[in-house]
Enzyme design. Structure first.
Site, short mmCIF file in Angstrom:
data_model
loop_
_atom_site.label_atom_id
_atom_site.label_comp_id
_atom_site.label_asym_id
_atom_site.label_seq_id
_atom_site.Cartn_x
_atom_site.Cartn_y
_atom_site.Cartn_z
CB CYS A 52 -0.80 0.00 1.06
SG CYS A 52 -1.95 1.49 1.22
CB CYS B 141 -0.34 2.47 4.13
SG CYS B 141 -1.84 1.67 3.49
CG ASP B 142 3.44 1.20 4.46
OD1 ASP B 142 3.14 1.76 5.50
OD2 ASP B 142 3.30 -0.06 4.14
#
Ligand code: NDP
Length: 327
Positions: A155, A158-159
């Site tokens: 993701c 997200c990261d």
């Protein structure tokens, strides 16, 4: 209240009878990610006395990420597993009953709906909220497994921030990969897009975006042999169309080869799209069966964020409450 009842399997070819304890409820929530727990918080507060079945991965996909920095209310970020504990505790505080177990079959042919957990217990419920999420697909390499959470991610939103100014790679050639590469290009120094075919499967608009972004370098007809590093990822060994190894130096590898919505057991009753996402009426969580609602990633392939999943869980609980009030 527990009682025993004879039930038949929904698979007509293997009809068998089994004796299972039955528990009746008004609202059964399947899944324990942000969508499921938010539905539980709202449903508990609306006195629906919900029961939530946790599933195979309690806490959902967020428990596989490290730090969550984009969920409002956590100004310093929070560990994904810890955040899901917070969700769970909030649901418990309002009286949600949480059951460990996995739903293995359902019968939505008429109300009350039947939901069987681990072939050990059956719930009869007036409403069902499906929040079973989706699972990111991975390549299946041992080195990928080794570096999950240490350079390998499923993701970018997200990261991606952890790779600010660094070189990264995205594997995949669909819309997700193209979107992730474009997103990362705004954060990272250079983004390699590793595509196994000689074309992108992504939509024309996304293809155009990728080709117009100067710091995305598309490596067509390359596959991944290995992700390498010490404690963290520092490179990848690819294979080109001439079967020659190619080494690239990257700090992060984003696998974007698709998601699999966890909808298999519901497909006999619910309409899904061609890849299995449960169809819901636009702007609601309503499925094609009155009283069955779907929220979170099992019905959303556009946004797939914890916050959008949580919001759709709220919608599902309100839809369930209104449905019950209309009976
Ligand atoms: P897709 O299934 O569309 O694409 C998967 C990509 O990964 C393909 O390029 C595929 O290659 C590649 N791939 C699959 N397995 C491997 C493997 N083992 N090794 C290397 N590459 C692999 O998945 P997406 O998640 O991209 O999209 C899913 C759906 O969601 C699509 O319908 C998409 O349009 C939609 N979507 C829409 C968005 C939007 O509208 N904004 C955003 C994101 C997704 P190959 O082509 O060779 O099969």
């Amino acid at each position: 209240m527990l009682q025993f009842q004879m039930i038949k399997t929904q698979d007509n070819e293997k009809v068998f009878h089994t004796e299972l304890p039955v528990e009746k409820c008004r609202c059964l929530i399947i899944g324990s990610g942000p969508a499921g727990f938010t539905a539980a918080i709202y449903a508990s507060r609306a006195n629906l006395n919900p029961i939530l079945i946790e599933g195979t991965q309690p806490g959902g996909q967020l428990t596989t990420t490290t730090e969550v920095e984009n969920f409002p209310g956590y100004p310093n970020g929070i560990d994904g597993t810890e955040m899901m504990e917070d969700f769970k505790n909030q649901a418990l505080r309002f009286g949600t009953e949480i059951i460990s177990g996995t739903v293995n079959r359902v019968d939505f042919s008429k109300r009350p709906f039947k939901v069987v957990v681990d072939e050990e217990k059956m719930f009869e419920t007036e409403t069902v909220i499906i929040a079973t999420g989706a699972s990111a697909k991975y390549l299946g390499l041992p080195s990928e497994e080794r570096f999950k959470g240490a350079g390998v991610s499923g993701c970018a939103t997200c990261d991606g921030f952890f790779y600010k100014g660094k070189d990264v790679a995205v594997v995949g050639g669909g819309d997700t990969a193209a979107e992730e590469a474009t997103y990362l290009s705004g954060i990272c120094n250079k983004v390699y897009l590793i595509v196994r075919k000689n074309f992108l499967r992504a939509s024309k608009a996304m293809q155009e975006k990728v080709s117009k972004t100067p710091n995305i370098s598309v490596l067509f007809e390359h596959t991944t042999d290995e992700i390498v590093g010490d404690k963290k990822v520092n490179g990848m060994i690819l294979r080109n169309k001439n079967n020659e190894p190619v080494k690239i130096d990257v700090s992060g590898v984003f696998i974007a080869i698709g998601h699999q919505p966890n909808s298999e057991i519901f497909k006999k009753f619910l309409e899904t799209n061609e890849v299995g996402y449960i169809k819901t009426l636009a702007g609601t969580s309503k499925t094609n069966i009155d009283g069955v609602f779907a929220c979170g990633d099992v019905q959303d392939f556009h946004y797939r964020q914890a916050i959008t999943a949580a919001a759709s869980g709220c919608i599902a609980a309100i839809d369930a409450e209104r449905f019950l009030n209309s009976l």
